[in-house]
Design a protein around this motif. Structure first.
Motif, short mmCIF file in Angstrom:
data_model
loop_
_atom_site.label_atom_id
_atom_site.label_comp_id
_atom_site.label_asym_id
_atom_site.label_seq_id
_atom_site.Cartn_x
_atom_site.Cartn_y
_atom_site.Cartn_z
N UNK A 134 3.50 9.34 -2.69
CA UNK A 134 4.73 8.86 -3.05
C UNK A 134 4.85 9.20 -4.55
N UNK A 135 6.18 8.87 -5.07
CA UNK A 135 6.55 9.04 -6.42
C UNK A 135 6.88 7.70 -6.69
N UNK A 136 6.11 7.07 -7.77
CA UNK A 136 6.47 5.77 -8.46
C UNK A 136 7.00 5.95 -9.80
N UNK A 137 8.14 5.19 -10.12
CA UNK A 137 8.46 5.12 -11.42
C UNK A 137 8.87 3.67 -11.74
N UNK A 138 7.93 3.00 -12.82
CA UNK A 138 8.20 1.69 -13.01
C UNK A 138 8.35 1.83 -14.72
N UNK A 139 8.72 0.68 -15.35
CA UNK A 139 8.88 0.32 -16.67
C UNK A 139 7.74 1.00 -17.36
N UNK A 140 6.65 0.68 -16.97
CA UNK A 140 5.30 0.98 -17.54
C UNK A 140 4.87 2.61 -17.29
N UNK A 141 5.08 3.05 -16.21
CA UNK A 141 4.59 4.30 -15.90
C UNK A 141 5.14 4.99 -14.80
N UNK A 142 5.04 6.32 -14.77
CA UNK A 142 5.66 7.10 -13.50
C UNK A 142 4.56 8.15 -13.22
N UNK A 143 4.58 8.42 -11.76
CA UNK A 143 3.75 9.40 -11.51
C UNK A 143 3.48 9.28 -10.02
N UNK A 144 2.65 10.18 -9.56
CA UNK A 144 2.44 10.41 -7.92
C UNK A 144 1.53 9.09 -7.83
N UNK A 145 1.68 8.62 -6.46
CA UNK A 145 0.77 7.43 -6.17
C UNK A 145 0.53 7.65 -4.72
N UNK A 146 -1.05 7.75 -4.29
CA UNK A 146 -1.77 7.93 -3.22
C UNK A 146 -1.77 6.38 -2.58
N UNK A 147 -1.18 6.33 -1.27
CA UNK A 147 -1.40 5.19 -0.65
C UNK A 147 -2.04 5.52 0.68
N UNK A 148 -3.63 5.17 0.34
CA UNK A 148 -4.62 5.86 1.36
C UNK A 148 -5.21 4.45 2.16
N UNK A 149 -5.00 4.46 3.45
CA UNK A 149 -5.47 3.47 4.14
C UNK A 149 -6.97 3.58 4.38
N UNK A 150 -7.77 4.54 3.94
CA UNK A 150 -9.10 4.40 4.07
C UNK A 150 -9.87 3.92 2.72
N UNK A 151 -9.14 3.65 1.56
CA UNK A 151 -9.77 3.04 0.45
C UNK A 151 -10.28 1.67 0.93
N UNK A 152 -11.32 1.29 0.39
CA UNK A 152 -11.80 -0.09 0.58
C UNK A 152 -11.68 -0.76 -0.64
N UNK A 153 -11.98 -0.18 -1.88
CA UNK A 153 -11.94 -0.68 -3.21
C UNK A 153 -11.17 0.32 -4.26
N UNK A 154 -10.73 0.13 -5.23
CA UNK A 154 -10.20 1.06 -6.08
C UNK A 154 -10.51 0.40 -7.47
N UNK A 155 -10.42 1.36 -8.50
CA UNK A 155 -10.59 0.99 -9.82
C UNK A 155 -9.25 0.27 -10.38
N UNK A 156 -9.55 -0.33 -11.50
CA UNK A 156 -8.27 -1.10 -12.31
C UNK A 156 -7.49 0.27 -12.56
N UNK A 157 -7.80 1.53 -12.95
CA UNK A 157 -7.00 2.45 -13.54
C UNK A 157 -6.14 2.99 -12.29
N UNK A 158 -6.52 2.88 -11.13
CA UNK A 158 -5.79 3.46 -9.84
C UNK A 158 -5.94 4.78 -9.55
N UNK A 159 -6.94 5.60 -10.36
CA UNK A 159 -7.28 6.82 -10.11
C UNK A 159 -8.71 7.14 -9.53
#
Length: 127
Positions: free
Chosen positions: A98-123
């Motif tokens: 997806x493409x996400x655009x907020x007040x703080x950031x914009x960019x591509x975002x992966x919505x991955x159902x296989x993720x168990x945990x993710x880092x705070x950075x989101x990458x």
């Protein structure tokens, strides 16, 4: 938006979904580069805080022999191609880009159902 799975794709249903917003942004980024036959490559690499990190890069030329190819059509009819290698697809199966655009950031975002945990950075993530 039409989603067409090409003959180069070996699965009957797309393992990766790209939202219409993301298709439009891919189209814009490719137009900026001036290479109309370019594709966007999605993948993963080992590394990052949590074990794996997402990869988004431009791909010139034809897809590699073992790539899955996803062809989309932007709102204005421009074709948009996304390629994913088979090894990455194991971890990206079912993912939505997806493409996400907020007040703080914009960019591509992966919505991955296989993720168990993710880092705070989101990458980076674990499966």
């Amino acid at each position: 938006m039409d989603t067409q799975v090409t003959e180069e794709t070996k699965t009957s249903t797309p393992a990766i979904t790209v939202t219409p917003r993301a298709v439009e942004m891919i189209k814009k980024q490719i137009a900026k580069r001036g290479q109309p036959n370019m594709a966007l490559r999605l993948g993963i690499r080992g590394g990052g805080c949590s074990g794996f990190s997402y990869v988004i890069e431009f791909h010139d030329g034809p897809p590699r022999p073992k790539d899955n190819v996803y062809d989309y059509v932007a709102e204005d009819g421009t074709p948009v191609r996304v390629v994913v290698d088979k090894k990455s697809l194991v971890f990206l199966n079912g993912t939505t880009l997806d493409w996400e655009q907020t007040v703080m950031q914009q960019g591509f975002k992966f919505v991955n159902p296989n993720e168990k945990t993710s880092c705070g950075c989101g990458h980076s993530f674990t499966v």
